[in-house]
Design an enzyme around this catalytic site. Sequence first.
Site, PDB file in Angstrom:
ATOM      1  N   LYS A 106      45.028  38.979  32.977  1.00  0.00           N
ATOM      2  CA  LYS A 106      44.057  39.914  31.998  1.00  0.00           C
ATOM      3  C   LYS A 106      45.164  40.300  30.911  1.00  0.00           C
ATOM      4  CE  LYS A 106      39.813  42.761  32.339  1.00  0.00           C
ATOM      5  NZ  LYS A 106      39.137  42.630  32.774  1.00  0.00           N
ATOM      6  N   HIS A 151      38.888  47.147  36.160  1.00  0.00           N
ATOM      7  CA  HIS A 151      39.001  48.350  35.718  1.00  0.00           C
ATOM      8  C   HIS A 151      39.198  49.396  36.541  1.00  0.00           C
ATOM      9  CE1 HIS A 151      37.935  45.908  32.487  1.00  0.00           C
ATOM     10  NE2 HIS A 151      36.825  45.576  32.790  1.00  0.00           N
ATOM     11  N   HIS A 160      32.965  43.464  41.393  1.00  0.00           N
ATOM     12  CA  HIS A 160      33.594  43.050  39.949  1.00  0.00           C
ATOM     13  C   HIS A 160      34.221  43.992  39.625  1.00  0.00           C
ATOM     14  CE1 HIS A 160      33.252  41.021  36.200  1.00  0.00           C
ATOM     15  NE2 HIS A 160      33.328  41.937  35.567  1.00  0.00           N
TER      16      HIS A 160
END
Length: 310
Positions: free
Chosen positions: A227, A176, A161
Amino acid sequence: NHEVKKSTEEVTEAELQDFTLACERIWWLDDGRCEPGRDYQLQPQRYKRSSWDKGDEAPLPLFKWVKDEVLQRETVKHFISLLDNYVAQTGTEETYTAEEHREMNAFLDACCRTRVVRYLGLYLQRKGRIRSQTELKSFLHDLWFKLYRRETHNDSSGFEHVFVGEVKEGKVIGMHNWLQIYTEEARGELNYLGYIRPRRRATNPLKHDIADEQMLSVQFVWKGHLKPVGTSFIGPSPEFELALYTLCFLFGERENNLRLGTYRATIKCFHLGKNLGTSYPEEAPMDQDEAATRIQSKERARIVRKHYAK
């Protein structure tokens, strides 16, 4: 005041009392942190006022180049080998092959040889989370690579994730990490759309372009899915982010305001049951002094405009 001993891995009492000081310490211990213009070059192009701004403001990629030497560093090389081990869509059960287990072990072994993760191990031992340094690797493996349920049985993990990214209900979640953004952009899987202008600059805007900032909020399309905004550090080593988010998950809150060098970041951290659901940086909110300065500068600008309008 906490005086950061940049070159030592010794854990201080102040750091044991305040984990945010431990986070600051690992920033200085990160020997693998890349520098803009030396190790990589960004080309941010046009900014967006918010994540609601749609459209492609960036005809060029975000990364102009990353040095091959950076990609061959031990932890980076092993980190990149992990990025193709997952199915992006949530709701699809993940499994690890024998080769993927070897890749995870190689990455964690490389991390455990760095000053950042050696310090993390000492910190966890002093806090009673592990009994000895020999437990550190298995501890990190369980925290980051153990599969758990996000939508269905074993369809996600903390590593997938946070660092790789997932697609849920047509939107990109997580993802990220700057090296993942770079590799996916290089493969043609990611289209960078522009950056969100920061409220404050960590670098001097009179001397440095926005491309020199090492924390950036960007908008992109990955594997055909949007995103709207994702914030990432740009340049730190994989072991730094692994250690930082581990500290925030174990000892922090949902929002953790940190000072990392010249950066003021809020590390968001969410649990999914007992698991690390997500963790990522955001620009820290303005403090009272910054807000007052902003109001004063706006007032000065208003007075100047009024003067010249006469």
